[in-house]
Design a protein around this motif. Structure first.
Motif, PDB file in Angstrom:
ATOM      1  N   ASN A 221    -105.617  39.362 -55.898  1.00  0.00           N
ATOM      2  CA  ASN A 221    -104.515  39.035 -56.613  1.00  0.00           C
ATOM      3  C   ASN A 221    -105.069  37.984 -57.681  1.00  0.00           C
ATOM      4  OD1 ASN A 221    -102.896  40.678 -55.507  1.00  0.00           O
ATOM      5  ND2 ASN A 221    -102.689  39.254 -53.946  1.00  0.00           N
ATOM      6  N   GLU A 222    -106.369  37.901 -58.138  1.00  0.00           N
ATOM      7  CA  GLU A 222    -106.505  36.811 -59.407  1.00  0.00           C
ATOM      8  C   GLU A 222    -107.297  37.828 -60.315  1.00  0.00           C
ATOM      9  OE1 GLU A 222    -108.029  32.864 -57.077  1.00  0.00           O
ATOM     10  OE2 GLU A 222    -109.452  33.969 -57.529  1.00  0.00           O
TER      11      GLU A 222
ATOM     12  N   ALA B 217     -95.315  35.227 -62.021  1.00  0.00           N
ATOM     13  CA  ALA B 217     -94.030  34.723 -61.406  1.00  0.00           C
ATOM     14  C   ALA B 217     -93.429  33.706 -62.226  1.00  0.00           C
ATOM     15  CB  ALA B 217     -94.340  33.999 -60.070  1.00  0.00           C
ATOM     16  N   PRO B 218     -93.979  32.742 -62.858  1.00  0.00           N
ATOM     17  CA  PRO B 218     -93.209  31.894 -63.882  1.00  0.00           C
ATOM     18  C   PRO B 218     -92.814  32.723 -64.885  1.00  0.00           C
ATOM     19  CG  PRO B 218     -95.147  30.837 -62.968  1.00  0.00           C
ATOM     20  CD  PRO B 218     -95.148  32.132 -62.738  1.00  0.00           C
ATOM     21  N   LEU B 219     -93.431  33.735 -65.561  1.00  0.00           N
ATOM     22  CA  LEU B 219     -93.367  34.171 -66.715  1.00  0.00           C
ATOM     23  C   LEU B 219     -92.245  35.150 -66.663  1.00  0.00           C
ATOM     24  CD1 LEU B 219     -94.453  34.714 -69.570  1.00  0.00           C
ATOM     25  CD2 LEU B 219     -95.990  36.627 -68.665  1.00  0.00           C
ATOM     26  N   LEU B 220     -91.881  35.587 -65.199  1.00  0.00           N
ATOM     27  CA  LEU B 220     -90.790  36.540 -64.968  1.00  0.00           C
ATOM     28  C   LEU B 220     -89.635  36.001 -64.579  1.00  0.00           C
ATOM     29  CD1 LEU B 220     -92.447  39.588 -63.231  1.00  0.00           C
ATOM     30  CD2 LEU B 220     -91.764  39.435 -65.429  1.00  0.00           C
ATOM     31  N   ILE B 221     -89.911  34.779 -63.816  1.00  0.00           N
ATOM     32  CA  ILE B 221     -88.484  33.906 -63.209  1.00  0.00           C
ATOM     33  C   ILE B 221     -87.807  33.250 -64.232  1.00  0.00           C
ATOM     34  CG2 ILE B 221     -88.091  32.240 -61.697  1.00  0.00           C
ATOM     35  CD1 ILE B 221     -90.194  33.232 -59.613  1.00  0.00           C
ATOM     36  N   GLY B 222     -88.992  32.531 -65.099  1.00  0.00           N
ATOM     37  CA  GLY B 222     -88.154  31.421 -66.157  1.00  0.00           C
ATOM     38  C   GLY B 222     -87.011  32.415 -67.187  1.00  0.00           C
TER      39      GLY B 222
ATOM     40  N   GLY C 201     -99.457  33.225 -59.934  1.00  0.00           N
ATOM     41  CA  GLY C 201     -99.079  32.204 -60.615  1.00  0.00           C
ATOM     42  C   GLY C 201     -99.001  32.043 -62.049  1.00  0.00           C
ATOM     43  N   MET C 202     -99.473  33.305 -62.668  1.00  0.00           N
ATOM     44  CA  MET C 202     -99.106  33.439 -64.151  1.00  0.00           C
ATOM     45  C   MET C 202     -97.702  34.561 -64.199  1.00  0.00           C
ATOM     46  SD  MET C 202    -102.657  33.731 -66.226  1.00  0.00           S
ATOM     47  CE  MET C 202    -102.199  33.850 -67.552  1.00  0.00           C
TER      48      MET C 202
ATOM     49  N   ILE D 258     -92.507  30.502 -69.659  1.00  0.00           N
ATOM     50  CA  ILE D 258     -93.407  30.691 -70.412  1.00  0.00           C
ATOM     51  C   ILE D 258     -94.584  29.598 -70.419  1.00  0.00           C
ATOM     52  CG2 ILE D 258     -94.149  31.652 -72.686  1.00  0.00           C
ATOM     53  CD1 ILE D 258     -91.299  32.901 -73.002  1.00  0.00           C
ATOM     54  N   VAL D 259     -94.062  28.472 -70.635  1.00  0.00           N
ATOM     55  CA  VAL D 259     -95.151  27.382 -70.630  1.00  0.00           C
ATOM     56  C   VAL D 259     -95.699  27.131 -69.331  1.00  0.00           C
ATOM     57  CG1 VAL D 259     -95.119  24.750 -70.926  1.00  0.00           C
ATOM     58  CG2 VAL D 259     -93.837  26.229 -72.568  1.00  0.00           C
ATOM     59  N   TRP D 260     -95.104  27.192 -68.223  1.00  0.00           N
ATOM     60  CA  TRP D 260     -95.575  27.034 -66.978  1.00  0.00           C
ATOM     61  C   TRP D 260     -96.591  28.049 -66.768  1.00  0.00           C
ATOM     62  CZ3 TRP D 260     -92.277  27.809 -61.872  1.00  0.00           C
ATOM     63  CH2 TRP D 260     -93.096  27.438 -60.747  1.00  0.00           C
ATOM     64  N   SER D 261     -96.305  29.222 -67.130  1.00  0.00           N
ATOM     65  CA  SER D 261     -97.287  30.330 -66.809  1.00  0.00           C
ATOM     66  C   SER D 261     -98.587  30.358 -67.539  1.00  0.00           C
ATOM     67  CB  SER D 261     -96.627  31.871 -67.057  1.00  0.00           C
ATOM     68  OG  SER D 261     -97.467  32.768 -67.221  1.00  0.00           O
TER      69      SER D 261
END
Length: 164
Positions: A50-51, A131-136, A128-129, A20-23
């Motif tokens: 994709n932006e 992927a980390p929000l899902l993967i983490g 970039g937002m 979440i923080v990374w995203s």
């Protein structure tokens, strides 16, 4: 059992919070400095596929302001209405009017009526937002479940070894 507890209590929550923080980290710099103010009634911004852009109006103009976004190519973007408030690091208070997700390279024309100072943040990479929000959280959930199973197995084995 110790590995299970570490996975359950340390790695799982750390992966979830880290994702979440990374995203959100990509927004942090812009949130501190404030959005880019559009000087006229409309502005053209070149945005890659994709932006996304987030369009804001000053909070005092939010009730009467309307914003639209159009791409230079039909079907190149998706507009999502929104109404969340934010205070930026410079003390300015804005309300989000729309989010614009760009599906292919295009020039986005943002137009706002009912305000003299519309603004935007971005462009930000959707992947970039997202992927980390899902993967983490997924990694956190999996490691938490593995940790729970290992902890239960460890407790059962410990209890069985004491009965003998």
């Amino acid at each position: 059992m110790i590995i299970g507890l570490v996975l359950l209590l340390v790695i799982g929550p750390a992966a979830t919070i880290g994702g979440i923080v990374w995203s959100v980290g990509s927004l942090a710099g812009d949130a501190a400095s404030g959005p880019t103010v559009i000087g006229a009634d409309s502005s053209e911004i070149d945005v890659s596929a994709n932006e996304m852009l987030i369009v804001y109006v000053p909070q005092e103009d939010a009730a009467g302001a309307e914003c639209t976004a159009e791409g230079s190519q039909p079907g190149a973007l998706s507009v999502v209405p929104s109404a969340s408030s934010v205070t930026f690091g410079d003390g300015s208070r804005y309300e989000q009017k729309i989010g614009v997700a760009v599906l292919e390279d295009t020039t986005v024309t943002i137009s706002c009526t009912g305000t003299d100072a519309p603004a935007y943040l971005g462009p930000y990479s959707l992947f970039g937002m997202a992927a980390p929000l899902l993967i983490g959280p997924i990694i956190g959930l999996i490691s938490g479940l593995v940790g729970l199973v290992l902890t239960i197995v460890g407790i059962v084995l410990l209890v069985r070894s004491r009965r003998r």
